[in-house]
Design an enzyme around this catalytic site. Structure first.
Site, PDB file in Angstrom:
ATOM      1  N   LYS A   1       1.355  -1.118   0.071  1.00 16.69           N
ATOM      2  CA  LYS A   1       0.040  -0.097  -0.223  1.00 16.69           C
ATOM      3  C   LYS A   1       1.091   1.407  -0.069  1.00 16.69           C
ATOM      4  CE  LYS A   1      -0.437  -0.069   4.833  1.00 16.69           C
ATOM      5  NZ  LYS A   1      -1.249  -0.352   5.815  1.00 16.69           N
TER       6      LYS A   1
ATOM      7  N   MET B   1      10.733  24.552   4.130  1.00 20.34           N
ATOM      8  CA  MET B   1       9.651  23.625   2.786  1.00 20.34           C
ATOM      9  C   MET B   1      10.694  22.919   1.789  1.00 20.34           C
ATOM     10  SD  MET B   1       6.266  25.608  -0.040  1.00 20.34           S
ATOM     11  CE  MET B   1       6.057  26.471   1.447  1.00 20.34           C
TER      12      MET B   1
ATOM     13  N   TYR C   1      14.336  30.285  10.310  1.00 18.81           N
ATOM     14  CA  TYR C   1      13.058  30.573  11.153  1.00 18.81           C
ATOM     15  C   TYR C   1      12.757  30.470  12.731  1.00 18.81           C
ATOM     16  CZ  TYR C   1      11.267  30.430   6.226  1.00 18.81           C
ATOM     17  OH  TYR C   1      10.699  30.838   4.611  1.00 18.81           O
TER      18      TYR C   1
ATOM     19  N   ARG D   1     -11.223  -0.471  14.097  1.00 20.68           N
ATOM     20  CA  ARG D   1     -10.926   0.479  12.565  1.00 20.68           C
ATOM     21  C   ARG D   1     -11.878  -0.350  11.583  1.00 20.68           C
ATOM     22  NH1 ARG D   1      -4.646   0.998   9.770  1.00 20.68           N
ATOM     23  NH2 ARG D   1      -6.010  -1.096   8.688  1.00 20.68           N
TER      24      ARG D   1
HETATM   25  C1  LIG Z   1      -0.856  -2.184   6.699  1.00 22.32           C
HETATM   26  C2  LIG Z   1      -1.364  -3.198   6.814  1.00 22.32           C
HETATM   27  C3  LIG Z   1      -0.878  -3.912   6.919  1.00 22.32           C
HETATM   28  C4  LIG Z   1       1.313  -4.379   6.971  1.00 22.32           C
HETATM   29  O1  LIG Z   1       1.005  -3.990   8.326  1.00 22.32           O
HETATM   30  P1  LIG Z   1       3.521  -3.758   9.400  1.00 22.32           P
HETATM   31  O2  LIG Z   1       3.179  -3.330  10.325  1.00 22.32           O
HETATM   32  O3  LIG Z   1       3.122  -3.149   8.405  1.00 22.32           O
HETATM   33  O4  LIG Z   1       4.030  -5.027   9.167  1.00 22.32           O
HETATM   34  C5  LIG Z   1      -1.271  -5.474   7.217  1.00 22.32           C
HETATM   35  N1  LIG Z   1      -2.206  -5.941   6.528  1.00 22.32           N
HETATM   36  C6  LIG Z   1      -3.433  -4.562   7.041  1.00 22.32           C
HETATM   37  C7  LIG Z   1      -4.763  -4.118   7.396  1.00 22.32           C
HETATM   38  C8  LIG Z   1      -2.503  -2.605   6.979  1.00 22.32           C
HETATM   39  O5  LIG Z   1      -3.676  -2.241   6.733  1.00 22.32           O
END
Ligand SMILES: *Cc1c(COP(=O)(O)O)cnc(C)c1O
Length: 452
Positions: free
Chosen positions: A63, A367, A303, A165
């Site tokens: 992802k 930036m 800054y 979640r």
């Molecule tokens: C991101 C994610 C993972 C992987 O988690 P890691 O801690 O990076 O190994 C597995 N399952 C779901 C549903 C996730 O969102």
């Protein structure tokens, strides 16, 4: 020798070197990703759960553009290392994997973050992508899409075992089963799997959190029993992220879903470092210094004057800033500056005539740039405009003075995941070892100009 020399990159060919030089002209910072490290990290995770012949398969989670490492390169490295599943949160990224040519002969793909109203569900079904369902609305939308496509949707039922979640709660699960069972009978939906996600598996030494993980596992098993009783037993149960893949064999079931481990990091530095698990961080982030100059004592840096030089010194500009994903929270303050606190900034490996040194972000991250106080005269240190410095890399041991993304996580109040997932795409991604790790078909899926 050579701990002190900045080790040159080993290019596969003249062409690889030309791609490198071209990237340096295009942008003054580069993320260099070692495909062999990613492949080997995945191999290690596959071996961890019993190797290629084990009853537990491995999904490479790619992802967020492969956690910032590049979607297709990360996916192909995961497959080269023995993953037989790929996972993305966003449907768009799952589709991109199939469009790139990663077919059903090579892996299943699962996607899990979408809304039933607007997501391209029909396209996902048509592309043989497995889809998570965790709400009644999603079931309805998916059934409609499957009917329209005239093809059975492959579904993984997401259950909330305490993470809060996505997914059905235990209270809401009867309604979910009532909706799913007739659709399975009708052949609209195939319930392939059941899955959930851990909340604190990355703290295996905290008894209280281990209890929470145990509780999530028990809850998960109760969901399975209910699915079996309803006549829709899941064939593939999956729960383990990287942390649980590394530390909790009782959570492996038929599939594990490591993400961060593929990129070479443990989930949380409280678990130890990558080397404790045999993992190798795959990404090196480097930049070429802009202005290097001498300044007097008491000179305000950046800054807000949160950092004042404590002596005559030199400063160097690193031309990456928060618009590149360098967190502003990695700014460095000193007690004499306006903030009156000592707060070390993000670490940078700078090569000097006396060997590598860690210099730190001095003052606020801007930036497009931040500033290093070199704590010495640049001409004496041998530091010059155009020199390559390293923000983080594989962490090759103490004397090498090489920070990792965990160090940047600490300096920024975050975790390694956010450090590389936030790196913006204007920083060129370049890849090492493509020709060693991939066959010609896979190499052809990568952008030629990115290969070193
Ligand atoms: C991101 C994610 C993972 C992987 O988690 P890691 O801690 O990076 O190994 C597995 N399952 C779901 C549903 C996730 O969102």
């Amino acid at each position: 020798m050579t701990l002190s020399a900045l080790e040159p990159w080993r290019f596969s060919s003249r062409l690889g070197e030309a791609h490198y030089q071209s990237a340096l002209r295009r942008y003054p910072g580069q993320a260099i990703v070692d495909l062999k490290a990613m492949r080997d990290n995945m191999r290690l995770l596959v071996d961890r759960v019993g190797g290629p012949k084990s009853n537990t398969a491995v999904m490479g989670v790619v992802k967020a553009d492969g956690y910032g490492h590049g979607l297709i390169p990360a996916a192909l490295a995961a497959l080269a290392g023995g993953a037989t599943w790929l996972g993305t949160a966003q449907p768009r990224e799952a589709l991109l994997l199939r469009m790139a040519g990663i077919g059903t002969d090579r892996c299943h793909i699962l996607t899990w973050v979408y809304n039933g109203a607007h997501a391209p569900l029909a396209e996902l079904i048509a592309s043989d992508i497995d889809i998570s369902v965790g709400s009644l609305d999603a079931i309805d939308a998916l059934a409609a899409a499957a009917r329209k496509t005239n093809k059975t949707a492959r579904v993984h039922v997401k259950v909330d075992t305490g993470f809060g979640r996505n997914g059905f709660t235990e209270e809401g699960f009867d309604a979910a089963l009532d909706a799913l069972v007739p659709l399975v009978k009708e052949g609209v939906i195939d319930v392939v799997g059941q899955f959930s996600h851990f909340s604190v598996a990355d703290a295996p030494d905290v008894p209280e959190f281990v209890e929470v993980t145990n509780g999530q596992l028990e809850t998960f098993n109760r969901f399975t029993v209910r699915m079996e009783r309803a006549g829709i037993p899941p064939r593939i149960r999956h729960l383990a992220n990287t942390a649980a893949t590394l530390t909790r064999p009782d959570t492996w079931f038929e599939l594990v879903r490591p993400g961060i481990g593929l990129y070479g990091y443990e989930a949380d530095p409280v678990m130890g470092g990558p080397a404790d698990y045999g993992l190798t961080p795959a990404m090196t982030l480097q930049a070429q210094l802009a202005t290097v100059k001498d300044v007097g004592a008491g000179h305000g840096i950046s800054y807000g004057r949160t950092y004042l030089t404590d002596d005559v010194t030199s400063t160097a500009i690193v031309p990456l800033g928060y618009a590149d994903g360098i967190h502003r929270s990695a700014s460095g303050f000193d007690a004499r500056g306006a903030k009156h606190v000592d707060k070390p900034g993000g670490p940078v490996r700078v090569m000097t005539d006396e060997g590598p040194r860690i210099m730190r972000v001095s003052g606020r991250v801007c930036m497009d740039q931040f500033i290093l106080d070199l704590h010495g005269r640049a001409d004496q240190l041998g530091v010059r405009e155009g020199d390559t410095v390293e923000l983080f890399g594989p962490g090759r041991g103490e004397e090498y003075c090489e920070p990792t993304a965990d160090d940047w996580g600490r300096a920024s109040g975050t975790i390694s995941y956010e450090i590389f997932a936030c790196l913006r795409n204007r920083i060129p991604r370049l890849y090492l070892h493509a020709f060693d790790v991939f066959d010609a078909r896979d190499v052809a899926m990568l952008k030629p100009g990115t290969l070193l």
